[in-house]
Design a protein around this motif. Structure first.
Motif, PDB file in Angstrom:
ATOM      1  N   GLY A 167      24.221   4.319  15.633  1.00  0.00           N
ATOM      2  CA  GLY A 167      25.031   4.282  14.778  1.00  0.00           C
ATOM      3  C   GLY A 167      25.315   2.670  14.493  1.00  0.00           C
ATOM      4  O   GLY A 167      25.488   2.312  13.302  1.00  0.00           O
ATOM      5  N   GLU A 168      25.326   2.063  15.431  1.00  0.00           N
ATOM      6  CA  GLU A 168      25.654   0.500  15.584  1.00  0.00           C
ATOM      7  C   GLU A 168      24.369  -0.029  15.027  1.00  0.00           C
ATOM      8  O   GLU A 168      24.700  -1.014  14.108  1.00  0.00           O
ATOM      9  N   PHE A 169      23.243   0.386  15.106  1.00  0.00           N
ATOM     10  CA  PHE A 169      22.001  -0.394  14.607  1.00  0.00           C
ATOM     11  C   PHE A 169      21.959  -0.259  13.203  1.00  0.00           C
ATOM     12  O   PHE A 169      21.528  -0.857  12.487  1.00  0.00           O
ATOM     13  N   GLU A 170      22.417   1.100  12.713  1.00  0.00           N
ATOM     14  CA  GLU A 170      22.360   1.407  11.306  1.00  0.00           C
ATOM     15  C   GLU A 170      23.100   0.584  10.561  1.00  0.00           C
ATOM     16  O   GLU A 170      22.998   0.198   9.568  1.00  0.00           O
ATOM     17  N   LYS A 171      24.471   0.284  11.222  1.00  0.00           N
ATOM     18  CA  LYS A 171      25.457  -0.333  10.497  1.00  0.00           C
ATOM     19  C   LYS A 171      24.846  -1.978  10.464  1.00  0.00           C
ATOM     20  O   LYS A 171      24.943  -2.649   9.203  1.00  0.00           O
ATOM     21  N   TYR A 172      24.209  -2.538  11.447  1.00  0.00           N
ATOM     22  CA  TYR A 172      23.588  -3.635  11.489  1.00  0.00           C
ATOM     23  C   TYR A 172      22.567  -3.955  10.402  1.00  0.00           C
ATOM     24  O   TYR A 172      22.624  -4.854   9.363  1.00  0.00           O
ATOM     25  N   VAL A 173      21.678  -2.749  10.115  1.00  0.00           N
ATOM     26  CA  VAL A 173      20.485  -2.799   9.286  1.00  0.00           C
ATOM     27  C   VAL A 173      21.078  -2.866   7.908  1.00  0.00           C
ATOM     28  O   VAL A 173      20.623  -3.554   6.848  1.00  0.00           O
ATOM     29  N   ALA A 174      22.079  -2.005   7.526  1.00  0.00           N
ATOM     30  CA  ALA A 174      22.802  -1.987   6.111  1.00  0.00           C
ATOM     31  C   ALA A 174      23.282  -3.383   5.928  1.00  0.00           C
ATOM     32  O   ALA A 174      23.379  -3.570   4.868  1.00  0.00           O
ATOM     33  N   ARG A 230      24.525  10.470  24.426  1.00  0.00           N
ATOM     34  CA  ARG A 230      25.913  10.168  23.718  1.00  0.00           C
ATOM     35  C   ARG A 230      25.676   8.342  23.518  1.00  0.00           C
ATOM     36  O   ARG A 230      26.062   7.981  22.472  1.00  0.00           O
ATOM     37  N   LEU A 231      25.180   7.682  24.597  1.00  0.00           N
ATOM     38  CA  LEU A 231      24.957   6.553  24.582  1.00  0.00           C
ATOM     39  C   LEU A 231      23.837   5.812  23.231  1.00  0.00           C
ATOM     40  O   LEU A 231      23.995   4.940  22.559  1.00  0.00           O
ATOM     41  N   VAL A 232      22.795   6.753  23.284  1.00  0.00           N
ATOM     42  CA  VAL A 232      21.715   6.531  22.281  1.00  0.00           C
ATOM     43  C   VAL A 232      22.389   6.809  20.694  1.00  0.00           C
ATOM     44  O   VAL A 232      22.296   5.986  20.028  1.00  0.00           O
ATOM     45  N   CYS A 243      20.963  19.727  31.216  1.00  0.00           N
ATOM     46  CA  CYS A 243      21.912  19.148  30.266  1.00  0.00           C
ATOM     47  C   CYS A 243      23.016  18.301  30.474  1.00  0.00           C
ATOM     48  O   CYS A 243      23.227  17.257  29.660  1.00  0.00           O
ATOM     49  N   GLY A 244      23.645  18.615  31.555  1.00  0.00           N
ATOM     50  CA  GLY A 244      24.718  17.674  32.221  1.00  0.00           C
ATOM     51  C   GLY A 244      24.105  16.283  32.452  1.00  0.00           C
ATOM     52  O   GLY A 244      24.850  15.495  32.020  1.00  0.00           O
ATOM     53  N   ASN A 245      23.031  16.380  32.672  1.00  0.00           N
ATOM     54  CA  ASN A 245      22.418  14.914  33.032  1.00  0.00           C
ATOM     55  C   ASN A 245      22.127  14.223  31.873  1.00  0.00           C
ATOM     56  O   ASN A 245      22.231  12.863  32.079  1.00  0.00           O
ATOM     57  N   LEU A 246      21.799  14.845  30.962  1.00  0.00           N
ATOM     58  CA  LEU A 246      21.425  14.405  29.771  1.00  0.00           C
ATOM     59  C   LEU A 246      22.527  13.645  28.641  1.00  0.00           C
ATOM     60  O   LEU A 246      22.447  12.998  27.807  1.00  0.00           O
ATOM     61  N   GLU A 247      23.819  14.401  29.137  1.00  0.00           N
ATOM     62  CA  GLU A 247      24.922  14.040  28.176  1.00  0.00           C
ATOM     63  C   GLU A 247      25.240  12.701  27.997  1.00  0.00           C
ATOM     64  O   GLU A 247      25.184  12.166  26.749  1.00  0.00           O
ATOM     65  N   ALA A 248      25.401  12.072  28.981  1.00  0.00           N
ATOM     66  CA  ALA A 248      25.709  10.554  28.857  1.00  0.00           C
ATOM     67  C   ALA A 248      24.590   9.747  28.245  1.00  0.00           C
ATOM     68  O   ALA A 248      25.089   8.874  27.273  1.00  0.00           O
ATOM     69  N   PRO A 249      23.478   9.864  28.751  1.00  0.00           N
ATOM     70  CA  PRO A 249      22.567   8.962  28.011  1.00  0.00           C
ATOM     71  C   PRO A 249      22.313   9.288  26.399  1.00  0.00           C
ATOM     72  O   PRO A 249      22.129   8.467  25.669  1.00  0.00           O
TER      73      PRO A 249
END
Length: 81
Positions: A57-64, A50-52, A42-48
């Motif tokens: 979120g940025e992609f959804e704004k772009y598509v909207a 969060r990046l996803v 779980c500790g190893n997956l936290e950063a990836p």
């Protein structure tokens, strides 16, 4: 981990040498190792993860934004219809 250790506290007192005591100790150790592995994963997956989430979120704004651009200006004033 704390609850697991608390649940096993004192179980071996007075039962040294019995197969049950050894089995319980082995089970406790096994679960401790499994939980440490899960914690580390779980500790190893936290950063990836969060990046996803950020990228999504940025992609959804772009598509909207693309949808808004494809609606004629006169239709935007009428709620996009």
């Amino acid at each position: 981990m704390t609850h697991l250790e608390e649940g096993h506290a004192g179980l071996s007192a007075g039962t040294e040498g019995l197969a049950t005591s050894a089995a319980l100790s082995a089970v406790l150790y096994s679960w401790q190792q499994r939980l440490k592995t899960v914690r580390d994963e779980c500790g190893n997956l936290e950063a990836p993860l969060r990046l996803v989430a950020k990228d999504q979120g940025e992609f959804e704004k772009y598509v909207a934004g693309k949808f808004v651009q494809s609606v004629p200006i006169e239709a935007r004033d009428k709620g996009g219809r």
